[in-house]
Design an enzyme around this catalytic site. Structure first.
Site, short mmCIF file in Angstrom:
data_model
loop_
_atom_site.label_atom_id
_atom_site.label_comp_id
_atom_site.label_asym_id
_atom_site.label_seq_id
_atom_site.Cartn_x
_atom_site.Cartn_y
_atom_site.Cartn_z
N PRO A 87 0.81 -1.23 0.00
CA PRO A 87 0.00 0.00 0.00
C PRO A 87 0.84 1.27 0.00
CG PRO A 87 -0.21 -1.20 2.09
CD PRO A 87 0.59 -2.07 1.17
N GLU A 88 0.40 2.25 -0.77
CA GLU A 88 1.09 3.55 -0.87
C GLU A 88 0.12 4.64 -0.43
OE1 GLU A 88 3.02 4.03 -4.71
OE2 GLU A 88 3.24 1.87 -4.95
N LYS B 139 3.20 6.31 4.24
CA LYS B 139 2.46 5.06 4.10
C LYS B 139 2.00 4.52 5.46
CE LYS B 139 5.52 3.80 0.25
NZ LYS B 139 6.58 2.85 -0.14
N ARG C 220 13.86 -2.87 -8.60
CA ARG C 220 12.39 -2.85 -8.55
C ARG C 220 11.84 -2.86 -9.97
NH1 ARG C 220 10.50 -0.58 -3.90
NH2 ARG C 220 8.63 -1.77 -4.42
#
Ligand SMILES: [Zn+2]
Length: 271
Positions: A2-3, A58, A259
């Site tokens: 989650p961001e 976050k 990433r």
């Protein structure tokens, strides 16, 4: 993971559903997810009213009326559910907070945590976070200044929580696409116009995703039709090989700083 949009959506829903409610019980099935022994955790929380839920990057910070704070980091795989025992998903809750009406379940807390802190401890824990993307003082110029002196590529810099707090791997790709900037451009090559476009794209991408419930797939309460709708709005993230909604080019997947990164080489050009 989650961001900003996912946690902001969760924060808004929690304010509606548990804001102003008194904690009447706490159950801890995974002691590693908390920072105190379960008895001390219970003593510090039961009887207190949750009067505000704040988001910092976050993280969520629950303000209790006894002066304590609960610092939540969901991390990968973590989710919340608000409701009664017969409504909650089958999977076990690592922590359950019971209110006079309804309960708050913390699910999938393998890497995440819920820590009971004093106000000072909470501020110390969060002090390294950069400003919030929506902070009124963070105009395009101040935004650019957060990255002054950085030499690396732009995308990894955007996910540095000490620069600006709340942007992660998914929304960094989305905002770069909206701004038409390549993720691998070196930070010093971004000019004032590029920062201005990126600043605008950051705000609109994050706000739109939050307004559409973020990208997390798990419902927050029974009958929840809001959570997760933003997944359908993603333009490049996880869309390798699909046509770019902006220009029709082909979205490619690459790896930056370990990433996965998605972008459209046709319309994301230079800085
Ligand atoms: Zn494109």
């Amino acid at each position: 993971m989650p961001e900003w949009p996912e946690m902001e959506h969760v924060r808004r829903l929690l304010m509606e559903r548990i804001g102003g409610r008194r904690i009447i019980g706490v159950e801890i099935a995974r002691p590693q997810a908390v920072n105190a022994d379960p008895d001390a955790f219970e003593r510090g929380t039961v009887g207190a009213v949750v009067w505000y839920v704040e988001r910092r990057g976050k993280h969520l910070l629950f303000h209790l009326d006894n002066g304590k704070r609960l610092l939540l980091h969901l991390a990968a795989g973590g989710s919340l559910f608000v409701g009664a025992d017969d409504e909650k998903p089958e999977r076990p809750a690592q922590i359950t907070i019971r209110f006079s009406e309804g309960n708050l379940y913390f699910l999938g807390l393998r890497f995440g945590y819920l820590h009971l802190l004093s106000v000072r401890e909470a501020n110390e824990r969060l002090q390294e976070l950069g400003p919030d993307p929506m902070d009124r003082r963070l105009d395009a110029k101040a935004f650019a200044a957060r990255f002054a002196g950085k030499r690396g590529m732009l995308k990894p810099a955007l996910t540095d929580q000490t620069a600006v707090a709340g942007i992660g791997n998914c929304y960094a790709d989305e905002m770069l696409h909206k701004a038409g900037i390549r993720p691998d451009v070196p930070v010093p090559l971004v000019d004032a116009e590029g920062w201005r476009r990126l600043h605008g794209a950051m705000r609109s991408v994050l706000e739109e995703a939050a307004a559409n419930g973020g990208c997390m797939g798990t419902p927050l309460y029974r009958g929840d039709t809001q959570t997760g709708r933003a997944a359908a709005l993603l333009q490049v993230y996880d869309r390798e090989g699909e046509p770019c909604p902006k220009c029709g080019g082909v979205i490619v997947k690459t790896e930056l700083s370990g990433r996965k990164t998605f972008f459209c080489p046709a319309c994301q050009t230079g800085a």
